[in-house]
Design a protein around this motif. Structure first.
Motif, PDB file in Angstrom:
ATOM      1  N   THR A 147     -13.491   3.615  -9.012  1.00  0.00           N
ATOM      2  CA  THR A 147     -12.956   3.165  -7.719  1.00  0.00           C
ATOM      3  C   THR A 147     -12.333   1.770  -7.836  1.00  0.00           C
ATOM      4  N   ASN A 148     -12.921   0.893  -8.634  1.00  0.00           N
ATOM      5  CA  ASN A 148     -12.317  -0.432  -8.843  1.00  0.00           C
ATOM      6  C   ASN A 148     -10.950  -0.309  -9.508  1.00  0.00           C
ATOM      7  N   ASN A 191       0.855  -1.186   0.000  1.00  0.00           N
ATOM      8  CA  ASN A 191       0.000   0.000   0.000  1.00  0.00           C
ATOM      9  C   ASN A 191       0.889   1.234   0.000  1.00  0.00           C
ATOM     10  N   GLU A 200      -5.835   1.986  -1.465  1.00  0.00           N
ATOM     11  CA  GLU A 200      -6.796   1.460  -0.502  1.00  0.00           C
ATOM     12  C   GLU A 200      -7.994   2.402  -0.552  1.00  0.00           C
ATOM     13  N   VAL A 201      -9.127   1.915  -1.067  1.00  0.00           N
ATOM     14  CA  VAL A 201     -10.286   2.773  -1.331  1.00  0.00           C
ATOM     15  C   VAL A 201     -11.483   2.333  -0.497  1.00  0.00           C
ATOM     16  N   THR A 202     -12.100   3.309   0.160  1.00  0.00           N
ATOM     17  CA  THR A 202     -13.401   3.102   0.774  1.00  0.00           C
ATOM     18  C   THR A 202     -14.382   3.973   0.011  1.00  0.00           C
ATOM     19  N   SER A 203     -15.643   3.569  -0.010  1.00  0.00           N
ATOM     20  CA  SER A 203     -16.616   4.373  -0.751  1.00  0.00           C
ATOM     21  C   SER A 203     -17.968   4.331  -0.061  1.00  0.00           C
ATOM     22  N   GLU A 204     -18.745   5.329  -0.379  1.00  0.00           N
ATOM     23  CA  GLU A 204     -20.128   5.410   0.075  1.00  0.00           C
ATOM     24  C   GLU A 204     -20.931   6.055  -1.037  1.00  0.00           C
ATOM     25  N   LYS A 205     -22.230   5.851  -1.009  1.00  0.00           N
ATOM     26  CA  LYS A 205     -23.102   6.393  -2.048  1.00  0.00           C
ATOM     27  C   LYS A 205     -24.005   7.470  -1.457  1.00  0.00           C
ATOM     28  N   ARG A 262      -8.386   0.696  -6.960  1.00  0.00           N
ATOM     29  CA  ARG A 262      -7.999  -0.466  -6.139  1.00  0.00           C
ATOM     30  C   ARG A 262      -6.996  -1.341  -6.892  1.00  0.00           C
ATOM     31  N   HIS A 298     -10.927   7.976   0.098  1.00  0.00           N
ATOM     32  CA  HIS A 298     -12.356   7.787   0.338  1.00  0.00           C
ATOM     33  C   HIS A 298     -13.121   8.450  -0.803  1.00  0.00           C
ATOM     34  N   ALA A 343      -4.772   6.299   2.184  1.00  0.00           N
ATOM     35  CA  ALA A 343      -6.145   5.828   1.966  1.00  0.00           C
ATOM     36  C   ALA A 343      -6.944   6.883   1.200  1.00  0.00           C
TER      37      ALA A 343
END
Length: 157
Positions: free
Chosen positions: A45-46, A25, A54-59, A49, A31, A29
């Protein structure tokens, strides 16, 4: 094997674990707040990665998504479908990985990068072989912009 040799081997092994984790990594990070039901956001986002982020996501949807963008300093005229945040910068829209890496390396005094709209052929928006020309903008903290990088239209091959 002597006790000293064993101790040395154990010390080397213990040092190798954090180094291996760091090598996997290499980026801070990230987001991402994606538009609800937007497949190109998921594609972007894919891809990040796959490139080692290092990816976090929200909608979010509608006004909640726009409020998030405005709260992060994204100028409305440069908005796109998703907004990422990495190491104190925003990434608006389909910002290429190369530009994210350059941003993190150069550390300009700026709010972030933006690819306004959703240019066809940018990552997540169709094949790069059919890409339309687009610019990645550096957004300064005062809201001014400059071209950070340019991507010409593909030649169709």
């Amino acid at each position: 094997m002597s006790t000293a040799s064993r101790s040395a081997l154990i010390a080397v092994a213990l040092l190798a674990v954090p180094l291996a984790a760091t090598a996997q990594n290499l980026h801070p990070a990230l987001h991402v707040v994606e538009g609800q039901g937007c497949e190109c956001c998921v594609e972007w986002t894919n891809h990040l990665r796959q490139q080692g982020f290092e990816v976090t996501s929200e909608k979010r949807f509608g006004t909640l998504l726009m409020k998030h963008k405005i709260d992060r300093g994204v100028p409305v005229e440069h908005a796109s479908c998703h907004t990422g945040e990495i190491d104190g910068y925003f990434l608006e829209g389909h910002v290429p990985v190369e530009d994210i890496r350059r941003l993190l390396q150069d550390r300009p005094d700026a709010a972030g990068l933006a690819v306004p709209g959703m240019p066809y052929g940018s990552r997540g928006m169709g094949p790069e072989s059919e890409r339309e020309a687009y610019d990645v903008l550096l957004i300064r903290k005062d809201g001014s912009t400059e071209v950070f990088s340019s991507y010409p239209a593909s030649d169709g091959r």
